[in-house]
Design a protein around this motif. Sequence first.
Motif, PDB file in Angstrom:
ATOM      1  N   LEU A 124      42.110  41.225  41.287  1.00 44.49           N
ATOM      2  CA  LEU A 124      41.887  42.357  40.433  1.00 44.49           C
ATOM      3  C   LEU A 124      40.516  42.322  39.794  1.00 44.49           C
ATOM      4  N   ARG A 125      40.119  40.959  39.182  1.00 42.78           N
ATOM      5  CA  ARG A 125      38.841  40.975  38.620  1.00 42.78           C
ATOM      6  C   ARG A 125      37.775  41.261  39.523  1.00 42.78           C
ATOM      7  N   MET A 126      37.815  40.523  40.708  1.00 50.79           N
ATOM      8  CA  MET A 126      36.899  41.033  41.686  1.00 50.79           C
ATOM      9  C   MET A 126      36.732  42.402  41.828  1.00 50.79           C
ATOM     10  N   LEU A 127      37.696  43.115  42.042  1.00 51.61           N
ATOM     11  CA  LEU A 127      37.707  44.496  42.245  1.00 51.61           C
ATOM     12  C   LEU A 127      37.119  45.377  41.038  1.00 51.61           C
ATOM     13  N   ILE A 128      37.530  45.003  39.810  1.00 56.39           N
ATOM     14  CA  ILE A 128      36.907  45.638  38.617  1.00 56.39           C
ATOM     15  C   ILE A 128      35.487  45.313  38.423  1.00 56.39           C
ATOM     16  N   SER A 129      34.989  44.205  38.826  1.00 55.71           N
ATOM     17  CA  SER A 129      33.513  43.947  38.909  1.00 55.71           C
ATOM     18  C   SER A 129      32.784  44.508  39.796  1.00 55.71           C
ATOM     19  N   LYS A 130      33.473  44.623  41.285  1.00 59.19           N
ATOM     20  CA  LYS A 130      33.059  45.690  42.102  1.00 59.19           C
ATOM     21  C   LYS A 130      32.836  46.919  42.009  1.00 59.19           C
ATOM     22  N   PHE A 131      33.888  47.471  41.026  1.00 59.50           N
ATOM     23  CA  PHE A 131      33.750  48.899  40.707  1.00 59.50           C
ATOM     24  C   PHE A 131      32.575  49.077  39.664  1.00 59.50           C
ATOM     25  N   GLU A 132      32.634  48.129  38.804  1.00 60.92           N
ATOM     26  CA  GLU A 132      31.752  48.395  37.590  1.00 60.92           C
ATOM     27  C   GLU A 132      30.302  48.369  38.027  1.00 60.92           C
ATOM     28  N   LEU A 134      29.166  49.534  40.756  1.00 62.48           N
ATOM     29  CA  LEU A 134      28.714  50.797  41.973  1.00 62.48           C
ATOM     30  C   LEU A 134      27.959  51.964  41.419  1.00 62.48           C
ATOM     31  N   LYS A 135      26.988  51.954  42.064  1.00 63.29           N
ATOM     32  CA  LYS A 135      25.824  52.949  41.522  1.00 63.29           C
ATOM     33  C   LYS A 135      25.624  53.938  42.695  1.00 63.29           C
ATOM     34  N   MET A 136      25.272  55.204  42.298  1.00 54.60           N
ATOM     35  CA  MET A 136      24.794  56.422  43.154  1.00 54.60           C
ATOM     36  C   MET A 136      23.354  55.979  43.547  1.00 54.60           C
ATOM     37  N   VAL A 137      23.140  56.606  44.756  1.00 54.17           N
ATOM     38  CA  VAL A 137      21.620  56.491  45.330  1.00 54.17           C
ATOM     39  C   VAL A 137      21.085  57.960  44.796  1.00 54.17           C
ATOM     40  N   GLU A 138      19.795  58.079  44.739  1.00 50.55           N
ATOM     41  CA  GLU A 138      19.120  59.191  44.426  1.00 50.55           C
ATOM     42  C   GLU A 138      19.824  60.462  45.267  1.00 50.55           C
TER      43      GLU A 138
END
Length: 143
Positions: A124-132, A134-138
């Motif tokens: 769960l911690r790994m998924l939260i870290s991965k989710f946080e 996340l960034k959209m590209v231009e």
Amino acid sequence: MDALASSAAFRPPVMDRSNYAFWKVKMRMYIKFIEKRAWKRVIDGWSPPRIVDADGDSRVKPEIAWANDEVHTSNFNSKTLDVIFAFVDLNVFSLITNFTSAKDTWDILQKHCEGLESVRRTKLRMLISKFESLKMVENETID
């Protein structure tokens, strides 16, 4: 639509280790649908009634001497085990074949498919870290 036909719509899939999360939710509802007191056996567990003999030793009470409530509790445990056994594939069945308590069976499936609590927290911690992170590209849109 009769009760038998409507229950077919709610039947859980056969669990094959790859679909445990989906199976778990469907199975919980299916057991409750069949009999609410059967689900209680998964929560509270079950063990054969015991008696204390003249020497003070505890032993399993013979089935012939079981009281009505002990028989009913046993039946709900058996119903639940039957349902669980019916909706797992042969590989999973080999893990649970020797269990006589619905709770023990449910717990071993959960431990085997989801891992220990510490493993789940780490995932769960790994998924939260991965989710946080996340960034959209231009050129990406929300769609």
